[in-house]
Scaffold this motif. Structure first.
Motif, PDB file in Angstrom:
ATOM      1  N   THR A  61       0.853  -1.196   0.000  1.00  0.00           N
ATOM      2  CA  THR A  61       0.000   0.000   0.000  1.00  0.00           C
ATOM      3  C   THR A  61       0.887   1.244   0.000  1.00  0.00           C
ATOM      4  N   ILE A  62       0.610   2.155  -0.945  1.00  0.00           N
ATOM      5  CA  ILE A  62       1.347   3.419  -1.022  1.00  0.00           C
ATOM      6  C   ILE A  62       0.349   4.545  -0.736  1.00  0.00           C
ATOM      7  N   LYS A  63       0.575   5.242   0.371  1.00  0.00           N
ATOM      8  CA  LYS A  63      -0.316   6.318   0.785  1.00  0.00           C
ATOM      9  C   LYS A  63      -0.041   7.584  -0.037  1.00  0.00           C
ATOM     10  N   PRO A  64      -1.023   8.492  -0.112  1.00  0.00           N
ATOM     11  CA  PRO A  64      -0.793   9.759  -0.817  1.00  0.00           C
ATOM     12  C   PRO A  64       0.398  10.516  -0.235  1.00  0.00           C
ATOM     13  N   TYR A  65       1.183  11.098  -1.094  1.00  0.00           N
ATOM     14  CA  TYR A  65       2.352  11.937  -0.756  1.00  0.00           C
ATOM     15  C   TYR A  65       3.552  11.143  -0.200  1.00  0.00           C
ATOM     16  N   GLU A  66       3.451   9.828  -0.150  1.00  0.00           N
ATOM     17  CA  GLU A  66       4.578   9.041   0.348  1.00  0.00           C
ATOM     18  C   GLU A  66       5.733   9.023  -0.649  1.00  0.00           C
ATOM     19  N   LYS A  67       6.954   8.942  -0.101  1.00  0.00           N
ATOM     20  CA  LYS A  67       8.161   8.767  -0.916  1.00  0.00           C
ATOM     21  C   LYS A  67       8.607   7.325  -0.710  1.00  0.00           C
ATOM     22  N   VAL A  68       8.397   6.489  -1.721  1.00  0.00           N
ATOM     23  CA  VAL A  68       8.637   5.053  -1.605  1.00  0.00           C
ATOM     24  C   VAL A  68       9.857   4.664  -2.431  1.00  0.00           C
ATOM     25  N   ALA A  69      10.776   3.924  -1.815  1.00  0.00           N
ATOM     26  CA  ALA A  69      11.969   3.431  -2.508  1.00  0.00           C
ATOM     27  C   ALA A  69      11.841   1.926  -2.714  1.00  0.00           C
ATOM     28  N   LEU A  70      11.936   1.476  -3.971  1.00  0.00           N
ATOM     29  CA  LEU A  70      11.951   0.042  -4.288  1.00  0.00           C
ATOM     30  C   LEU A  70      13.409  -0.373  -4.413  1.00  0.00           C
ATOM     31  N   ILE A  71      13.854  -1.286  -3.562  1.00  0.00           N
ATOM     32  CA  ILE A  71      15.247  -1.706  -3.624  1.00  0.00           C
ATOM     33  C   ILE A  71      15.320  -3.225  -3.691  1.00  0.00           C
ATOM     34  N   GLY A  72      16.462  -3.711  -4.125  1.00  0.00           N
ATOM     35  CA  GLY A  72      16.666  -5.147  -4.229  1.00  0.00           C
ATOM     36  C   GLY A  72      17.724  -5.446  -5.260  1.00  0.00           C
ATOM     37  N   PRO A  73      18.250  -6.664  -5.261  1.00  0.00           N
ATOM     38  CA  PRO A  73      19.279  -7.024  -6.249  1.00  0.00           C
ATOM     39  C   PRO A  73      18.706  -7.046  -7.656  1.00  0.00           C
ATOM     40  N   SER A  74      19.583  -7.125  -8.630  1.00  0.00           N
ATOM     41  CA  SER A  74      19.158  -7.186 -10.028  1.00  0.00           C
ATOM     42  C   SER A  74      18.271  -8.409 -10.244  1.00  0.00           C
TER      43      SER A  74
END
Length: 574
Positions: free
Chosen positions: A357-370
């Motif tokens: 879930t991504i809330k309004p105005y959130e700064k979300v970082a997707l990370i992980g290996p290739s």
């Protein structure tokens, strides 16, 4: 001799086909009238001893008939050209829309150069089918039949000879047809390969030079060119030989009619006017068939190139936006990924039951290996693919029920290597908002810190840049792309690590710009830099297509061993 689907495309423009049939009917009638008046004039002048005073109306009529015949032929050509333009224009538009709709499903397995050849050369090859081959096919089906009926009513023997010899031409064309089509198909395949290799060579010329492989690739290109030359020569050889055979068949058939008519005329078994009328009609009878034979190989080339066209057009689209539910948001919406699973090939899932879930105005970082699934998740959110299972909800509404235009109006995307199109800098920034004025474009450039370097250029915002941003540094290209995002002013911004590969100073500038961009927006970032990770409100840790952890940096650092290992890798400690 015909391609069913090409004819079906032509039938969508029935008006032009009716005009072609009418032009052939009129031409056939004028051919018969021309032969009759010419036979009458010759018979009257030399046998009936009629003078100019008696024959001048027939001369005038003959002149009018010849003029009308030329006009009908010209009209037929124009109609064929218009039909060709309509059909090929429609097919090219459908092909481009299909390529756009298929997206990565088509672009990943296909070579870009081969697709370009199909869109340009492949569709253009169809022009000759509609402009020449199909009109001549219609003429060959109408004019000889009209002449045959007339000849049979005046001279049964000549009519029977024509009836028996005429089928020899289409039978011969059918006999060589399959062989000629195989050669045309081979020619098309070699052309596609040559175009694809040439395009790749141009795209990768810098890398080839750097690794000393440019000469080897030039040799490979030369081999492809020779293969195309050989395939073309085979097609031309068959075309010339078959054209010669068709000419011989038509000439022998005309000669047979001439000999039997001459013998009967010699022995007084036939009137001169009927004999001369028949002799004048004989070559006209075979002419449409000869013309069809002359364009037969062009038609076969068109049929060969159409196979690939149908192959692309028949591919099933994985339609993402199935409805057109129009929604306008005054603020960023809530985004929910619900049990999302996806795969590009059977048995190999790249995403497995993603719940996020991504809330309004959130700064979300997707990370992980290739290969963890970060880019795939972004593609699904952008609507470039539809997940195999699960749903993406936008304010509790499934993404795929939204209007495609409305959704893309709310989303901006910035990749690591944004594409810069050939044109002016202003035109490239205005990609974010087509109706934007120069002042709006400048304001966006100022926010993206692009204005100083643009203003320093001799022509400023009217400076023309090359394809891919030739003439600009990587940082300058990124700032132009960021200006697009500012100009669009979307509620959701998706960033694929836009600072990757930049020097420290440029990276610092862009980080400040991105921080400004993140104000009053939801921002989703594919992150490879620690600075990006630390700034996020929420970090989503992906591993082998699954969520391995969600939280802020401090939480994950304390609780998640895989996250700590990933941070070490980012720092270069592992």
């Amino acid at each position: 001799m015909v391609e069913k689907r090409l004819n079906q495309e032509g039938l969508k423009f029935k008006g032009y086909l009716i005009e072609l049939a009418l032009a052939s009917l009129i031409s056939g009638g004028l051919v018969i009238a021309q032969a009759y008046f010419l036979a009458y004039i010759v018979n009257g002048a030399f046998l009936a001893k009629k003078g100019l005073k008696e024959l001048w109306p027939y001369f005038l009529a003959l002149f009018l008939i010849i003029t009308l015949r030329f006009t009908a032929g010209y009209f037929g050509e124009k109609v064929g050209t218009r039909l060709s333009a309509k059909v090929t224009g429609s097919l090219r538009e459908r092909l481009l829309l299909k390529i756009s709709a298929l997206g990565t499903k088509l672009l990943l397995p296909e070579k870009t150069g081969e697709l370009l050849t199909l869109v340009l050369e492949g569709v253009e090859n169809l022009e000759v089918y509609y402009a020449r081959y199909l009109p001549q096919l219609i003429s060959a089906g109408i004019i000889p039949l009209m002449i045959l009926v007339v000849v049979l009513t005046h001279d049964l023997i000549s009519g029977i000879i024509m009836l028996l010899t005429a089928p020899l031409i289409p039978v011969f064309m059918m006999l060589i047809g399959s062989f000629a089509e195989k050669l045309a198909q081979k020619q098309w395949v070699t052309l596609s390969r040559l175009s694809g290799r040439f395009f790749e060579l141009l795209q990768g010329i810098a890398d080839l030079k750097a690794f000393g492989q440019s000469k080897n690739q030039v040799e490979e290109l030369k081999k492809s060119g020779i293969a195309f030359r050989d395939a073309t020569m085979e097609v031309l050889r068959v075309a010339f030989l078959s054209a010669l055979m068709l000419e011989i068949l038509a000439t022998i058939s005309t000669a047979m009619v001439a000999v039997e008519v001459g013998l009967r005329l010699l022995y007084g078994k036939m009137e001169f006017i009927v004999a001369f009328f028949t002799l004048l009609l004989a070559p006209e009878y075979y002419l449409p068939l000869r013309n069809l034979g002359s364009s037969f190989h062009s038609g076969r080339t068109a049929m060969a190139s159409s196979h690939k066209l149908w192959e692309v057009l028949d591919q099933k689209e994985n339609k993402v936006f199935v409805n057109k539910r129009s929604i306008t948001w005054n603020s960023p919406p809530e985004i929910i990924f619900q049990e999302i699973s996806h795969s590009f090939s059977p048995g190999k899932e790249v995403l497995k039951k993603i719940n996020l879930t991504i809330k309004p105005y959130e700064k979300v970082a997707l990370i992980g290996p290739s290969g963890a699934g970060k880019s795939t998740l972004v593609k699904l959110l952008l609507g470039l693919e539809r997940p195999a299972r699960g749903e993406i909800l936008i304010n509790e509404v499934p993404l795929y029920e939204l209007s495609e235009q409305d959704w893309y109006g709310q989303v901006s995307y910035l990749s690591q290597s944004p594409f810069i199109f050939p044109g002016t800098i202003a035109e490239n920034i205005a990609l974010g908002k087509k109706d934007a004025g120069l002042e709006e474009i400048k304001r966006a450039a100022i926010l993206a810190r692009a204005h100083p370097f643009i203003a320093a250029l001799p022509e400023g915002y009217n400076t023309v840049i090359g394809e891919g941003g030739r003439g600009l540094s990587v940082g300058e290209r990124q700032r132009i792309a960021l200006a697009r995002v500012f100009l669009k002013d979307a509620k959701i911004v998706i960033l694929d690590e836009p600072t990757a590969g930049l020097d420290y100073k440029t990276e610092e500038i862009l980080e400040k710009v991105i921080k400004k961009l993140a104000e009053n927006r939801t921002v989703i970032m594919i992150a490879h830099r620690l600075s990006t990770v630390y700034q996020a409100d929420k970090i989503v840790l992906l591993n082998q297509g699954e969520v391995a952890g969600i939280g802020r940096h401090e939480e994950l650092f304390q609780e998640n061993q895989f996250y700590r290992q990933l941070l070490k890798a980012y720092r270069g400690e592992v």
